[in-house]
Design a protein around this motif. Structure first.
Motif, PDB file in Angstrom:
ATOM      1  N   HIS A  42     -16.249  15.186-131.620  1.00 57.47           N
ATOM      2  CA  HIS A  42     -16.094  16.840-131.855  1.00 57.47           C
ATOM      3  C   HIS A  42     -17.225  17.198-132.844  1.00 57.47           C
ATOM      4  N   GLY A  43     -17.427  16.595-133.836  1.00 55.11           N
ATOM      5  CA  GLY A  43     -18.648  17.078-134.585  1.00 55.11           C
ATOM      6  C   GLY A  43     -19.811  17.167-133.896  1.00 55.11           C
ATOM      7  N   ASP A  44     -20.241  16.098-133.198  1.00 58.41           N
ATOM      8  CA  ASP A  44     -21.234  16.025-132.533  1.00 58.41           C
ATOM      9  C   ASP A  44     -21.482  17.227-131.459  1.00 58.41           C
ATOM     10  N   LEU A  45     -20.297  17.447-130.803  1.00 58.42           N
ATOM     11  CA  LEU A  45     -20.241  18.625-129.814  1.00 58.42           C
ATOM     12  C   LEU A  45     -20.637  19.942-130.738  1.00 58.42           C
ATOM     13  N   ALA A  46     -19.936  20.191-131.730  1.00 57.12           N
ATOM     14  CA  ALA A  46     -20.008  21.409-132.524  1.00 57.12           C
ATOM     15  C   ALA A  46     -21.539  21.394-133.019  1.00 57.12           C
ATOM     16  N   GLN A  47     -22.156  20.412-133.416  1.00 57.44           N
ATOM     17  CA  GLN A  47     -23.534  20.213-133.967  1.00 57.44           C
ATOM     18  C   GLN A  47     -24.642  20.804-132.654  1.00 57.44           C
ATOM     19  N   TYR A  48     -24.179  20.033-131.613  1.00 56.89           N
ATOM     20  CA  TYR A  48     -24.917  20.305-130.438  1.00 56.89           C
ATOM     21  C   TYR A  48     -24.877  21.936-130.110  1.00 56.89           C
ATOM     22  N   ARG A  49     -23.726  22.386-130.205  1.00 52.02           N
ATOM     23  CA  ARG A  49     -23.552  23.868-129.766  1.00 52.02           C
ATOM     24  C   ARG A  49     -24.529  24.509-130.958  1.00 52.02           C
ATOM     25  N   SER A  50     -24.337  24.283-132.050  1.00 49.32           N
ATOM     26  CA  SER A  50     -25.189  24.989-133.061  1.00 49.32           C
ATOM     27  C   SER A  50     -26.453  25.019-133.047  1.00 49.32           C
ATOM     28  N   ASP A  51     -27.193  23.862-132.510  1.00 48.71           N
ATOM     29  CA  ASP A  51     -28.479  23.549-132.303  1.00 48.71           C
ATOM     30  C   ASP A  51     -29.075  24.412-131.074  1.00 48.71           C
ATOM     31  N   TYR A  52     -27.957  24.390-129.977  1.00 48.53           N
ATOM     32  CA  TYR A  52     -28.446  25.043-128.762  1.00 48.53           C
ATOM     33  C   TYR A  52     -28.422  26.537-128.980  1.00 48.53           C
ATOM     34  N   GLN A  53     -27.636  27.160-129.733  1.00 55.84           N
ATOM     35  CA  GLN A  53     -27.643  28.728-130.027  1.00 55.84           C
ATOM     36  C   GLN A  53     -28.723  28.806-130.943  1.00 55.84           C
ATOM     37  N   LEU A  54     -29.342  28.192-131.958  1.00 54.20           N
ATOM     38  CA  LEU A  54     -30.542  28.464-132.739  1.00 54.20           C
ATOM     39  C   LEU A  54     -31.667  28.416-131.602  1.00 54.20           C
ATOM     40  N   ARG A  55     -31.763  27.253-130.867  1.00 49.05           N
ATOM     41  CA  ARG A  55     -32.908  26.992-129.880  1.00 49.05           C
ATOM     42  C   ARG A  55     -32.932  28.254-128.896  1.00 49.05           C
ATOM     43  N   TRP A  56     -31.735  28.660-128.281  1.00 52.18           N
ATOM     44  CA  TRP A  56     -31.858  29.773-127.427  1.00 52.18           C
ATOM     45  C   TRP A  56     -32.068  31.116-128.219  1.00 52.18           C
ATOM     46  N   SER A  57     -31.627  31.416-129.538  1.00 48.11           N
ATOM     47  CA  SER A  57     -31.764  32.544-129.925  1.00 48.11           C
ATOM     48  C   SER A  57     -33.205  32.764-130.432  1.00 48.11           C
ATOM     49  N   GLN A  58     -33.977  31.581-130.626  1.00 48.94           N
ATOM     50  CA  GLN A  58     -35.355  31.722-130.809  1.00 48.94           C
ATOM     51  C   GLN A  58     -36.088  32.037-129.383  1.00 48.94           C
ATOM     52  N   GLN A  59     -35.449  31.410-128.278  1.00 50.34           N
ATOM     53  CA  GLN A  59     -35.923  31.691-127.062  1.00 50.34           C
ATOM     54  C   GLN A  59     -36.301  33.134-126.666  1.00 50.34           C
ATOM     55  N   PHE A  60     -34.749  33.707-127.005  1.00 45.14           N
ATOM     56  CA  PHE A  60     -34.701  34.993-126.289  1.00 45.14           C
ATOM     57  C   PHE A  60     -35.611  35.924-127.367  1.00 45.14           C
ATOM     58  N   ALA A  61     -35.805  35.772-128.613  1.00 50.67           N
ATOM     59  CA  ALA A  61     -36.652  36.446-129.384  1.00 50.67           C
ATOM     60  C   ALA A  61     -38.030  36.539-128.750  1.00 50.67           C
ATOM     61  N   ARG A  62     -38.491  35.506-128.170  1.00 52.97           N
ATOM     62  CA  ARG A  62     -39.784  35.641-127.319  1.00 52.97           C
ATOM     63  C   ARG A  62     -39.764  36.280-125.962  1.00 52.97           C
ATOM     64  N   GLN A  63     -38.890  35.771-125.210  1.00 49.93           N
ATOM     65  CA  GLN A  63     -38.614  36.471-123.851  1.00 49.93           C
ATOM     66  C   GLN A  63     -37.509  35.951-123.306  1.00 49.93           C
ATOM     67  N   MET A  66     -32.601  38.097-117.361  1.00 53.97           N
ATOM     68  CA  MET A  66     -31.053  38.127-117.079  1.00 53.97           C
ATOM     69  C   MET A  66     -30.619  36.925-116.604  1.00 53.97           C
ATOM     70  N   ASP A  67     -31.449  36.052-115.666  1.00 62.58           N
ATOM     71  CA  ASP A  67     -30.952  35.090-115.268  1.00 62.58           C
ATOM     72  C   ASP A  67     -30.896  33.729-116.199  1.00 62.58           C
ATOM     73  N   ILE A  68     -31.692  33.974-117.154  1.00 58.14           N
ATOM     74  CA  ILE A  68     -31.832  32.628-118.262  1.00 58.14           C
ATOM     75  C   ILE A  68     -30.586  33.082-119.316  1.00 58.14           C
ATOM     76  N   VAL A  69     -30.399  34.410-119.465  1.00 59.10           N
ATOM     77  CA  VAL A  69     -29.145  34.957-120.337  1.00 59.10           C
ATOM     78  C   VAL A  69     -28.001  34.302-119.594  1.00 59.10           C
ATOM     79  N   ALA A  70     -27.793  34.519-118.287  1.00 59.33           N
ATOM     80  CA  ALA A  70     -26.451  34.207-117.619  1.00 59.33           C
ATOM     81  C   ALA A  70     -26.285  32.796-117.756  1.00 59.33           C
ATOM     82  N   CYS A  71     -27.274  31.827-117.767  1.00 56.37           N
ATOM     83  CA  CYS A  71     -27.477  30.484-117.546  1.00 56.37           C
ATOM     84  C   CYS A  71     -27.035  30.096-118.869  1.00 56.37           C
ATOM     85  N   TYR A  72     -27.476  30.694-119.941  1.00 57.07           N
ATOM     86  CA  TYR A  72     -27.177  30.442-121.668  1.00 57.07           C
ATOM     87  C   TYR A  72     -25.733  30.659-121.973  1.00 57.07           C
ATOM     88  N   GLN A  73     -25.246  31.745-121.308  1.00 56.54           N
ATOM     89  CA  GLN A  73     -23.870  32.258-121.501  1.00 56.54           C
ATOM     90  C   GLN A  73     -22.844  31.481-120.819  1.00 56.54           C
TER      91      GLN A  73
END
Length: 157
Positions: A42-63, A66-73
């Motif tokens: 459970h801790g590993d999954l929660a950490q992965y989600r946190s890392d995933y959200q951080l990585r994609w928020s940085q990606q969205f800041a650059r570019q 809508m398809d990528i946002v839908a996949c992310y969500q």
């Protein structure tokens, strides 16, 4: 029932209670290991989600399209479901640990009770043997005193 067979029965009962306690301990340890593993996952999954959200928020800041946002969500939603499911598994595993702990405590109390009973029986047997020995010694002393005071007893001996 004789005292020696009583002790044998109690010894067998003690062995059985100890074997049951040992099995309960093994089950408790297994349940504890499964619960630890479930919490870690459970801790590993929660950490992965946190890392995933951080990585994609940085990606969205650059570019971001809508398809990528839908996949992310979509992936984020499935990840949240997995975390919720793993949380439920961890809670269930914790409940099993608590149940196994209670069972183990009951088994340990049973072993202690049988040991105490066996100890009491041995003490009773020991006291009974001491009383019989004392009685025999008293009778021997009484006979000796009676024989010492009776002149006819000395002649017949």
């Amino acid at each position: 029932m004789s005292s020696s067979s009583n002790l044998q029965v109690l010894s067998i009962l003690l062995e059985r209670a100890e074997a049951e306690r040992d099995e309960g301990l093994r089950q408790f340890q297994e349940a504890q290991a499964r619960a630890d593993k479930a919490r870690a996952q459970h801790g590993d999954l929660a950490q992965y989600r946190s890392d995933y959200q951080l990585r994609w928020s940085q990606q969205f800041a650059r570019q971001g399209t809508m398809d990528i946002v839908a996949c992310y969500q979509n992936f984020g939603g499935r990840l949240n479901e997995a975390i919720t499911s793993q949380s439920n598994l961890a809670q269930f595993a914790d409940q099993r640990v608590a149940t196994a702990r209670e069972r183990l405590q009951g088994l340990e109390m049973r072993v202690a009770s049988v040991r105490k009973l066996l100890e009491r029986r041995r003490l009773e047997i020991s006291r009974s043997a001491q009383r019989q020995e004392q009685k025999a010694t008293d009778e021997q002393a009484s006979r000796s005193a009676y024989a010492g005071g009776n002149p006819f007893m000395r002649l017949s001996a």
